[in-house]
Design an enzyme around this catalytic site. Structure first.
Site, PDB file in Angstrom:
ATOM      1  N   ASP A  28      13.127 -55.251  69.509  1.00  0.00           N
ATOM      2  CA  ASP A  28      12.375 -55.169  68.253  1.00  0.00           C
ATOM      3  C   ASP A  28      11.569 -53.877  68.177  1.00  0.00           C
ATOM      4  O   ASP A  28      11.148 -53.336  69.201  1.00  0.00           O
ATOM      5  CB  ASP A  28      11.441 -56.391  68.150  1.00  0.00           C
ATOM      6  CG  ASP A  28      10.948 -56.612  66.729  1.00  0.00           C
ATOM      7  OD1 ASP A  28      11.537 -56.032  65.787  1.00  0.00           O
ATOM      8  OD2 ASP A  28       9.975 -57.366  66.562  1.00  0.00           O
ATOM      9  N   ARG A  32       9.444 -49.720  62.932  1.00  0.00           N
ATOM     10  CA  ARG A  32       8.126 -49.115  63.136  1.00  0.00           C
ATOM     11  C   ARG A  32       8.242 -47.760  63.829  1.00  0.00           C
ATOM     12  O   ARG A  32       7.511 -46.823  63.542  1.00  0.00           O
ATOM     13  CB  ARG A  32       7.226 -50.070  63.936  1.00  0.00           C
ATOM     14  CG  ARG A  32       6.557 -51.124  63.059  1.00  0.00           C
ATOM     15  CD  ARG A  32       6.058 -52.280  63.867  1.00  0.00           C
ATOM     16  NE  ARG A  32       7.172 -53.156  64.265  1.00  0.00           N
ATOM     17  CZ  ARG A  32       7.045 -54.154  65.124  1.00  0.00           C
ATOM     18  NH1 ARG A  32       5.884 -54.383  65.696  1.00  0.00           N
ATOM     19  NH2 ARG A  32       8.089 -54.921  65.396  1.00  0.00           N
ATOM     20  N   SER A  73      19.770 -61.155  63.568  1.00  0.00           N
ATOM     21  CA  SER A  73      19.505 -62.593  63.451  1.00  0.00           C
ATOM     22  C   SER A  73      20.037 -63.152  62.134  1.00  0.00           C
ATOM     23  O   SER A  73      20.327 -62.394  61.193  1.00  0.00           O
ATOM     24  CB  SER A  73      17.995 -62.853  63.538  1.00  0.00           C
ATOM     25  OG  SER A  73      17.363 -62.466  62.328  1.00  0.00           O
ATOM     26  N   ASN A  76      17.985 -61.882  59.455  1.00  0.00           N
ATOM     27  CA  ASN A  76      18.076 -60.454  59.128  1.00  0.00           C
ATOM     28  C   ASN A  76      18.999 -60.180  57.925  1.00  0.00           C
ATOM     29  O   ASN A  76      18.934 -59.096  57.330  1.00  0.00           O
ATOM     30  CB  ASN A  76      18.545 -59.632  60.333  1.00  0.00           C
ATOM     31  CG  ASN A  76      17.510 -59.509  61.447  1.00  0.00           C
ATOM     32  OD1 ASN A  76      17.859 -59.362  62.620  1.00  0.00           O
ATOM     33  ND2 ASN A  76      16.229 -59.565  61.108  1.00  0.00           N
ATOM     34  N   TRP A  77      19.831 -61.162  57.541  1.00  0.00           N
ATOM     35  CA  TRP A  77      20.652 -60.990  56.333  1.00  0.00           C
ATOM     36  C   TRP A  77      19.782 -60.826  55.101  1.00  0.00           C
ATOM     37  O   TRP A  77      20.226 -60.319  54.073  1.00  0.00           O
ATOM     38  CB  TRP A  77      21.582 -62.200  56.126  1.00  0.00           C
ATOM     39  CG  TRP A  77      22.706 -62.295  57.110  1.00  0.00           C
ATOM     40  CD1 TRP A  77      22.881 -63.267  58.063  1.00  0.00           C
ATOM     41  CD2 TRP A  77      23.836 -61.424  57.239  1.00  0.00           C
ATOM     42  NE1 TRP A  77      24.038 -63.042  58.780  1.00  0.00           N
ATOM     43  CE2 TRP A  77      24.644 -61.917  58.293  1.00  0.00           C
ATOM     44  CE3 TRP A  77      24.245 -60.262  56.567  1.00  0.00           C
ATOM     45  CZ2 TRP A  77      25.823 -61.297  58.698  1.00  0.00           C
ATOM     46  CZ3 TRP A  77      25.435 -59.643  56.971  1.00  0.00           C
ATOM     47  CH2 TRP A  77      26.210 -60.157  58.022  1.00  0.00           C
ATOM     48  N   ARG A  79      17.316 -58.882  54.750  1.00  0.00           N
ATOM     49  CA  ARG A  79      16.797 -57.516  54.588  1.00  0.00           C
ATOM     50  C   ARG A  79      17.520 -56.824  53.435  1.00  0.00           C
ATOM     51  O   ARG A  79      18.574 -57.274  52.996  1.00  0.00           O
ATOM     52  CB  ARG A  79      16.999 -56.736  55.896  1.00  0.00           C
ATOM     53  CG  ARG A  79      16.122 -57.279  57.000  1.00  0.00           C
ATOM     54  CD  ARG A  79      16.171 -56.410  58.236  1.00  0.00           C
ATOM     55  NE  ARG A  79      15.281 -56.955  59.253  1.00  0.00           N
ATOM     56  CZ  ARG A  79      14.872 -56.299  60.326  1.00  0.00           C
ATOM     57  NH1 ARG A  79      15.288 -55.049  60.523  1.00  0.00           N
ATOM     58  NH2 ARG A  79      14.066 -56.867  61.198  1.00  0.00           N
TER      59      ARG A  79
HETATM   60  C1  IPE Z   1      14.178 -60.407  65.874  1.00  0.00           C
HETATM   61  O1  IPE Z   1      13.489 -59.365  65.304  1.00  0.00           O
HETATM   62  C2  IPE Z   1      15.653 -60.233  65.673  1.00  0.00           C
HETATM   63  C3  IPE Z   1      16.261 -59.128  66.390  1.00  0.00           C
HETATM   64  C4  IPE Z   1      15.665 -58.364  67.271  1.00  0.00           C
HETATM   65  C5  IPE Z   1      17.642 -58.910  66.098  1.00  0.00           C
HETATM   66  P1  IPE Z   1      12.895 -59.467  63.805  1.00  0.00           P
HETATM   67  O2  IPE Z   1      12.199 -58.199  63.557  1.00  0.00           O
HETATM   68  O3  IPE Z   1      13.966 -59.851  62.875  1.00  0.00           O
HETATM   69  O4  IPE Z   1      11.894 -60.698  63.944  1.00  0.00           O
HETATM   70  P2  IPE Z   1      10.561 -61.021  63.156  1.00  0.00           P
HETATM   71  O5  IPE Z   1      10.893 -60.923  61.714  1.00  0.00           O
HETATM   72  O6  IPE Z   1       9.556 -60.000  63.564  1.00  0.00           O
HETATM   73  O7  IPE Z   1      10.183 -62.384  63.607  1.00  0.00           O
HETATM   74  C1  IPE Z   2      14.802 -54.619  65.544  1.00  0.00           C
HETATM   75  O1  IPE Z   2      13.968 -53.700  64.911  1.00  0.00           O
HETATM   76  C2  IPE Z   2      16.232 -54.495  65.078  1.00  0.00           C
HETATM   77  C3  IPE Z   2      16.692 -55.597  64.215  1.00  0.00           C
HETATM   78  C4  IPE Z   2      16.014 -56.676  63.927  1.00  0.00           C
HETATM   79  C5  IPE Z   2      18.018 -55.472  63.642  1.00  0.00           C
HETATM   80  P1  IPE Z   2      13.326 -54.002  63.501  1.00  0.00           P
HETATM   81  O2  IPE Z   2      14.235 -53.482  62.445  1.00  0.00           O
HETATM   82  O3  IPE Z   2      12.962 -55.428  63.373  1.00  0.00           O
HETATM   83  O4  IPE Z   2      12.026 -53.100  63.579  1.00  0.00           O
HETATM   84  P2  IPE Z   2      10.563 -53.474  63.081  1.00  0.00           P
HETATM   85  O5  IPE Z   2      10.223 -54.802  63.679  1.00  0.00           O
HETATM   86  O6  IPE Z   2      10.630 -53.522  61.592  1.00  0.00           O
HETATM   87  O7  IPE Z   2       9.719 -52.373  63.585  1.00  0.00           O
HETATM   88 MG    MG Z   3      11.305 -56.487  63.815  1.00  0.00          MG
END
Ligand code: IPE
Ligand code: IPE
Ligand code: MG
Length: 248
Positions: A28, A32, A73, A76-77, A79
């Site tokens: 994660d 950021r 995840s 994540n769909w 987004r």
């Molecule tokens: C968890 O990260 C999923 C992956 C690392 C693929 P997210 O960024 O999606 O989780 P939340 O939204 O902070 O809980």
């Molecule tokens: C993790 O990084 C990658 C995925 C969840 C696909 P993020 O995209 O969640 O990055 P942050 O949490 O927004 O910084």
């Molecule tokens: Mg994240």
């Protein structure tokens, strides 16, 4: 056993007999990382893919048997479409680019999650690379793609219910082993160690059943900045923990 990255001091002494068999990682903080540099989030994902390469290599070197990476995840769909498409394109490129390395390092690629929801291009390269690496036994690299722990548990319940209705399993015979055998991770030992980067202290629907007794490490480091040295130091800290499994 000690590991010294070129030009650096020995970073961590690991007990070769207590290397975790299965390490799971919630990667994660890509977004950021990019935002801090005034870059598009996608640049963060690209930098994160580089970290994946380093951590896979380090895992293979120290003798980890299974490395599971949470790459996308079920949530994540939701987004923005542009980010989802960029992630899928990056995944396809990554798999194509890594096939030779996986073969060279005797690594078997596997995937868990709702693979049928992934774009056709990703599915086809996944199929090809999992088949090509299927006999490799140096390490298992498991990508969690469109993965959600709750979805996996729901699918397990449906399958067990179907088998019970069909008379293939008695409800009384359903035990923890039967549940585990009906998850996407069937046959894969439970994670010993779970790492989450980026400072968030939550599980975000990852491996809900499987992490029952995993040792959990949270680090503030954003995934693109997560280094081999920090990974080895977490492995060292893991080895200093006492796992009790409810006993004394
Ligand atoms: C968890 O990260 C999923 C992956 C690392 C693929 P997210 O960024 O999606 O989780 P939340 O939204 O902070 O809980
Ligand atoms: C993790 O990084 C990658 C995925 C969840 C696909 P993020 O995209 O969640 O990055 P942050 O949490 O927004 O910084
Ligand atoms: Mg994240």
């Amino acid at each position: 056993m000690s590991f010294s990255p070129p030009g650096n001091a020995v970073v961590e002494k690991l007990d070769p007999l207590r290397i975790p068999r299965h390490v799971a990682v919630i990667m994660d903080g890509n977004g950021r990382w990019a935002r801090r540099r005034l870059l598009n989030r996608v640049r963060g994902h690209e930098a994160g893919a580089e970290t994946v390469r380093h951590i896979v290599r380090a895992s293979r070197e120290v003798g980890i048997g299974y490395l599971t990476l949470y790459a996308f995840s079920t949530e994540n769909w939701q987004r923005p479409t542009a980010e989802v498409s960029a992630l899928m394109a990056l995944l396809e490129r990554f798999l194509k680019g890594e096939e030779a390395q996986l073969m060279e390092n005797n690594i078997r690629l596997r995937a868990v999650g709702q693979i049928h929801r992934l774009p056709a291009g990703v599915q086809s390269v996944l199929e090809r690379v999992t088949a090509a690496t299927g006999a490799n036994d140096g390490m298992n690299l498991i990508l969690a793609l469109s993965y959600g722990g709750r979805d996996e548990l729901v699918a397990m319940a449906k399958n067990l219910a179907r088998e019970a209705v069909a008379g293939r399993i008695a409800p009384e015979a359903i035990d923890a082993d039967a549940v585990a055998a009906h998850l996407g991770t069937a046959g894969i030992p439970d994670p010993d160690l779970l790492i989450r980067t980026s400072g968030e202290m939550r599980i975000s629907n990852f491996l809900l059943w499987q992490i029952a007794y995993a040792e959990i490490f949270f680090t503030d480091t954003l995934w693109p900045d997560f280094s081999r040295e920090e990974f080895l130091s977490i492995l060292g800290a893991y080895q200093r923990r006492e796992r009790r499994f409810g006993r004394v």
